[in-house]
Structures are given as structure tokens and as C-alpha cells.
Design a protein around this motif. Structure first.
Motif, short mmCIF file in Angstrom:
data_model
loop_
_atom_site.label_atom_id
_atom_site.label_comp_id
_atom_site.label_asym_id
_atom_site.label_seq_id
_atom_site.Cartn_x
_atom_site.Cartn_y
_atom_site.Cartn_z
N ALA A 36 2.18 -0.13 -9.67
CA ALA A 36 3.59 0.15 -9.94
C ALA A 36 4.05 1.46 -9.29
O ALA A 36 5.20 1.57 -8.87
N HIS A 37 3.16 2.44 -9.17
CA HIS A 37 3.59 3.77 -8.75
C HIS A 37 3.09 4.22 -7.38
O HIS A 37 3.56 5.23 -6.85
N PHE A 38 2.13 3.51 -6.81
CA PHE A 38 1.60 3.91 -5.51
C PHE A 38 1.49 2.71 -4.58
O PHE A 38 1.16 1.60 -5.00
N GLN A 39 1.78 2.97 -3.31
CA GLN A 39 1.39 2.04 -2.26
C GLN A 39 0.06 2.54 -1.73
O GLN A 39 -0.05 3.68 -1.28
N ILE A 40 -0.96 1.71 -1.80
CA ILE A 40 -2.31 2.12 -1.41
C ILE A 40 -2.60 1.56 -0.02
O ILE A 40 -2.43 0.36 0.23
N CYS A 41 -3.02 2.43 0.89
CA CYS A 41 -3.26 2.03 2.27
C CYS A 41 -4.69 2.33 2.68
O CYS A 41 -5.29 3.31 2.22
N ALA A 42 -5.21 1.49 3.56
CA ALA A 42 -6.57 1.68 4.06
C ALA A 42 -6.62 2.86 5.01
O ALA A 42 -5.64 3.20 5.68
N VAL A 43 -7.77 3.49 5.06
CA VAL A 43 -8.01 4.60 5.98
C VAL A 43 -8.25 4.04 7.38
O VAL A 43 -8.95 3.03 7.55
N GLU A 44 -7.69 4.68 8.37
CA GLU A 44 -7.86 4.22 9.74
C GLU A 44 -9.34 4.21 10.13
O GLU A 44 -10.07 5.15 9.86
N GLY A 45 -9.76 3.10 10.72
CA GLY A 45 -11.16 2.97 11.12
C GLY A 45 -12.04 2.36 10.05
O GLY A 45 -13.23 2.13 10.28
N GLU A 46 -11.48 2.09 8.85
CA GLU A 46 -12.25 1.51 7.75
C GLU A 46 -11.64 0.19 7.30
O GLU A 46 -11.65 -0.14 6.12
N ARG A 84 -12.48 6.15 0.04
CA ARG A 84 -11.31 6.82 0.60
C ARG A 84 -10.16 5.82 0.77
O ARG A 84 -10.37 4.66 1.11
N ALA A 85 -8.96 6.33 0.54
CA ALA A 85 -7.75 5.54 0.73
C ALA A 85 -6.57 6.51 0.80
O ALA A 85 -6.69 7.69 0.49
N LYS A 86 -5.43 5.98 1.22
CA LYS A 86 -4.19 6.76 1.20
C LYS A 86 -3.35 6.28 0.03
O LYS A 86 -3.22 5.07 -0.20
N PHE A 87 -2.78 7.22 -0.72
CA PHE A 87 -1.94 6.90 -1.88
C PHE A 87 -0.54 7.45 -1.62
O PHE A 87 -0.33 8.66 -1.61
N ILE A 88 0.42 6.55 -1.43
CA ILE A 88 1.80 6.95 -1.14
C ILE A 88 2.65 6.67 -2.37
O ILE A 88 2.81 5.50 -2.77
N PRO A 89 3.20 7.71 -3.02
CA PRO A 89 4.03 7.48 -4.21
C PRO A 89 5.25 6.62 -3.86
O PRO A 89 5.93 6.87 -2.86
N ARG A 90 5.52 5.61 -4.65
CA ARG A 90 6.70 4.76 -4.41
C ARG A 90 7.98 5.51 -4.75
O ARG A 90 8.99 5.36 -4.05
N ASP A 91 7.95 6.29 -5.81
CA ASP A 91 9.10 7.12 -6.21
C ASP A 91 8.52 8.34 -6.93
O ASP A 91 8.26 8.29 -8.12
#
Length: 503
Positions: free
Chosen positions: A443-453, A479-486
Motif C-alpha cells: 500500500a505504501h511503497f513501490q518495490i523495485c529490483a536492484v539493477e543487475g539482480e 537488496r531492493a529499492k523502496f519508493i514511497p507512493r505518497d
């Protein structure tokens, strides 16, 4: 009995000659997933077969139908646990957890008390705890993700979530405001000891369980500078009992004062039946609840990695959450989102963290087809194989949350929490805990894969294992990227939940 199809009878049961000797068995498993090797063997030797681990005979169950036949149809014979030398005679000589205890009157009392504290009505009362711990996990991620601009190693956050969840659920207390996992003496002690206990609980590596001679040889080798220091395992067990004893006494004091928060052990203490439990039996219940951190941490890690590598499923879950109206109402504790519930179940099945369920021991004779399984035989339930049984799960190697939704013709058993009379007593609350944290995270984060993984091997439940021989299946990557949606909305939500918990 006569030889049949390259197999021969052993104690009235079938065992293949290729895997009969301990040396051949060890070579077959070295550096490989024990559960997966058993699954492969079952395709050749049948769903139930027998192997010899040193001096110990072990029967392995590898299909859903066989599990139902034996563990449900003959449940009375499969309620006990084997007593392993390392875990029971050395590490847990003072007290054993419910989950690892042989079946006797004491175990029945402990399991009944914990089951009462973990029934569906009680579990609903723990919803605020689950919501708080999920929110604290989001708070940790938000403070360190730098708005998704960095590749975040989320290992320490999943570990703190798992331990705090166990502490709060069991004792109504938590490690608050600990920025460094090693900065809090109690948390650091629990992390070190629980990791050590997990090592001693392993069925494949502790060879002293199966070869009695090693119990005399290993101390000699240790004095010569090889192997573990004598008494290390017993000391680890004593340290575990020590901090659980402190936590239990603190909870008892709060119960007497009327200042305790809802929790599992508190419910046990308030149950009139608990008066019949000894101090060691109460500690045994606590040990069982804390052991849940061993599986909830890797479960969360696999989920994060899966969502990061599968943005379309992540987006589908987010849309389901939004359509349920949860974001506007902030009602993360009470509303249920069927797709996220299904996603939680499928993550548990697909990755199956505890791939060999806690070993069982027959407490009476049982029968598989025309073969007798004698009393006091060790039994492994291969949950990994059962969860991938094509007769139980259609297209079992594919990830499909839809198989758990209401429009499916058949709902398989998940097997992530075991099966039969001794399956995890906390399975319902454990599922709810994972569902709650997944719901908050998506609900609160868009989770993205790490480049190269982003390769398939990075998420393969076999190829991506950090330790292929370990008891709990843990991913290699953290490891991952966590981008807050809001970000602003999330900050307000965290503040509201944390402030409410302090009132």
C-alpha cells in the motif's frame, strides 16, 4: 521379502539400495537442498520411502495424498517428536519448546494452553500488535530508503520486525527506538542465541544425532583445536532460558499490576488452566513463540524480492488494496483484501521456508500400503515436495495467487505450517502477521529490483538460497529499492499508529 524393482525390504519397509548407506546418502545431499533431493527421489521410489541416517531409520513423506493418509488418517500414531541428541539432550536439556517436545501429558497441556491463547477470537485481539509492528517496519524503511534512490539492504529491518513481532505477541513488550541491532543488549543477545539454536536444530548437519560414536569423538577433536568448544551448545541453551525467564517474570509482574498488554503468554497466565503448568512448561510455550522469528524473517525477505521482480503482480495487489478503500479509511487492521490474502498463501507455498517440517516420531504402529512403520520411527514431512505435488496443486511450479481465490474449484493445503495434529499451533496468527505486513508494504511503497539482480536465478526458490543445507530457506539477496507512493500520507499514518500505541 524378495527384491522388487531394485528395491529391498528393510524392517518391513522399502528402501532403495542406492541410498541405503550413510556414506552414499551424505554424498547425495552434500551441497544440495535436502527437501528437493527427497522430492526427486520420490519420483523414482514412490511418495513414501525410507532412508538410514547413521543408526537412525527415517521415513520421508513426499506427497499430499500420502500426508493425508498418514498424518490425518492415522494421526494418533504421528503426534510425537523424536528426541535428538544435540537439541534435546544438550541444548534443551532444561526445557524444550512445544514444537520439538515428544508427545506426553505435559506436551498436551502446553499445546492446549497455547491453542486457547491462539484461537481465532484471541488472534483477532492481536490485530493492533500486528498493525503496530508492520507500521514500525515501514518506518524503518522510510527512514533509510532515501525516497527509493538507493539500493537498500533490508536485512536488519526484516530481522528486527521478526524479533519484535515475536516479543510483542508473546510477552507484550518490544525493543523500541533501537537504531542498531547490536546496540541493544537484549536484542543482540536474542539474535545471537536464536541463530545458534537454529543451527543446533538442523536435521542434516548435526551428525551426532545419528552417529553415537561422534558424541565421544567430537570433544576429543575439540581439545585438539578442531570443531566446537565443549559445552558451547549447552551454554547456548542456558542463555536462551535465561532471557526468556527474565521476560516471563517481567510479564507476570505486569499481569499482577494490571498493566499488561494483550499477548499470548499473558492470555495463558490468565487462563485458570495455567495454574496447572510449571515454570518450565510456561517457558516451553515462550520458546515456541520465539522460534517463529526463524521463519517470518525469510518469509518477508522472499516476499520483498518477489514483488520487486514481479511489478505486474505488485501492481495488481495495490489496485486490489485501493479498490477495497483501505487507503482512504486507513483501516489496515480490520479490512480483508482477498487478493492479498491469496498472495500471502501463494508466497508461503511457492517459497516454503520450512521445507522439511519439524520431524515427527511414531508413537504407535502405522501402515503405508502393505508396509508397517514401526513404533518410534522418525518421520520427515517434505512440505516442499507436498506443496509442489502435481496431484494437489495444478501447475505447481508457477506462481499463481488466483489458485487460492474463491472461484477456484479446489483449494490445496499450503503445507507452509506443516500438516496434521502437530502442525504449527500459531499458524493462523502467523499468516495474519505476514498478510498485515505485506498489505502495509504494498500500500505504501513501490518495490523495485536492484539493477543487475533481475535474472531468474536471483529469485529461484532453489538457485537463490543462501544456504542450501539450512533448515530455514533464506534468500541469498537482501537488496531492493523502496519508493514511497505518497511520503506525506505515509508519515501521517506512521505518526497516528505510533501515537495511538503509546496511549
Amino acid at each position: 521379502m524378495n527384491s522388487q524393482d531394485g528395491m529391498h525390504a528393510f524392517r518391513g519397509f522399502l528402501v532403495h539400495e542406492d541410498i541405503q548407506s550413510w556414506a552414499a546418502y551424505s554424498r547425495s545431499l552434500r551441497g544440495k537442498s535436502q527437501a528437493e533431493i527427497y522430492r526427486q527421489w520420490s519420483q523414482r521410489y514412490g511418495p513414501v520411502f525410507q532412508v538410514s541416517l547413521g543408526n537412525t531409520t527415517v521415513v520421508v513423506i513426499n506427497s499430499a495424498a500420502a500426508a493425508k493418509n498418514l498424518l490425518i488418517g492415522q494421526s494418533a500414531a504421528f503426534n510425537s517428536r523424536p528426541e535428538f541428541y544435540v537439541l534435546h539432550k544438550v541444548v534443551s536439556s532444561q526445557v524444550s519448546s512445544i514444537g520439538t517436545s515428544p508427545w506426553d501429558e505435559s506436551c498436551k497441556k502446553r499445546r492446549k494452553s497455547s491453542a486457547t491463547a491462539l484461537n481465532r477470537v484471541r488472534t483477532e485481539g492481536y490485530a493492533p500488535i500486528l498493525k503496530l509492528e508492520a507500521t514500525e517496519f515501514l518506518k524503518d524503511i522510510l527512514e533509510h530508503c532515501e525516497n527509493g534512490s538507493i539500493d537498500l539492504d533490508f536485512r536488519q529491518y526484516t530481522r528486527r520486525f521478526a524479533l519484535n513481532l515475536s516479543l510483542t505477541l508473546n510477552y507484550g513488550t518490544r525493543i523500541a527506538d533501537s537504531k542498531d541491532l547490536t546496540g541493544n543488549p537484549l536484542l543482540a543477545e536474542i539474535i545471537e542465541v536464536e541463530a545458534g539454536i537454529s543451527h543446533y536444530r538442523q536435521t542434516a548437519r548435526n551428525l551426532s544425532n545419528y552417529i553415537p560414536l561422534l558424541r565421544y569423538v567430537n570433544p576429543v577433536l575439540s581439545k585438539l583445536g578442531f570443531g566446537e568448544t565443549p559445552g558451547a551448545a549447552a551454554a547456548m541453551g542456558a542463555r536462551r532460558v535465561a532471557y526468556h525467564d527474565v521476560l516471563l517474570r517481567q510479564l507476570k509482574a505486569r499481569v499482577d499490576e494490571g498493566t499488561d498488554l494483550p499477548c499470548i503468554q499473558g492470555a495463558v497466565l490468565k487462563d485458570p488452566e495455567s495454574a496447572k503448568l510449571t515454570e518450565k512448561e510456561l517457558l516451553s510455550i515462550s520458546l515456541s513463540m520465539m522460534a517463529g522469528a526463524d521463519t517470518s524473517q525469510p518469509s518477508l525477505a522472499w516476499a520483498i524480492l518477489f514483488l520487486a521482480h514481479n511489478p505486474e503482480i505488485q501492481q495488481k495487489a495495490f489496485e486490489a488494496i485501493r479498490e477495497a478503500g483501505i487507503l482512504e479509511s486507513k483501516d489496515f487492521g480490520n479490512l480483508r483484501v482477498p487478493y492479498v490474502q491469496a498472495l500471502t498463501k501463494e508466497l508461503g507455498r511457492y517459497f516454503t521456508v520450512l521445507r522439511l517440517a519439524l520431524p515427527k516420531a511414531t508413537s504407535g504402529p502405522a501402515k503405508w500400503q502393505n508396509y508397517e512403520i514401526p513404533d518410534n520411527t522418525v518421520v520427515f514431512l517434505n512440505s516442499w515436495a507436498c506443496g509442489r505435488d502435481p496431484d494437489e496443486v495444478q501447475d505447481a511450479w508457477s506462481f499463481s495467487p488466483e489458485r487460492w481465490l474463491g472461484n477456484s474449484e479446489k483449494h490445496p493445503h499450503q503445507f507452509a505450517f506443516g500438516y496434521g495434529g502437530r502442525m504449527c499451533v500459531a499458524s493462523h496468527v502467523s499468516h495474519n502477521a505476514l498478510y498485515t505486513v505485506y498489505l502495509h508494504l504494498i500500500a505504501h511503497f513501490q518495490i523495485c529490483a536492484v539493477e543487475g539482480e533481475t535474472s531468474k536465478a536471483a529469485l529461484d526458490p532453489l538457485e537463490a538460497l543462501a544456504d542450501v543445507e539450512g533448515t530455514a530457506a533464506t534468500p541469498r539477496t537482501f537488496r531492493a529499492k523502496f519508493i514511497p507512493r505518497d511520503r506525506a500520507m505515509l508519515q501521517d499514518y506512521i505518526l497516528d499508529v505510533v501515537e495511538t500505541s503509546r496511549r
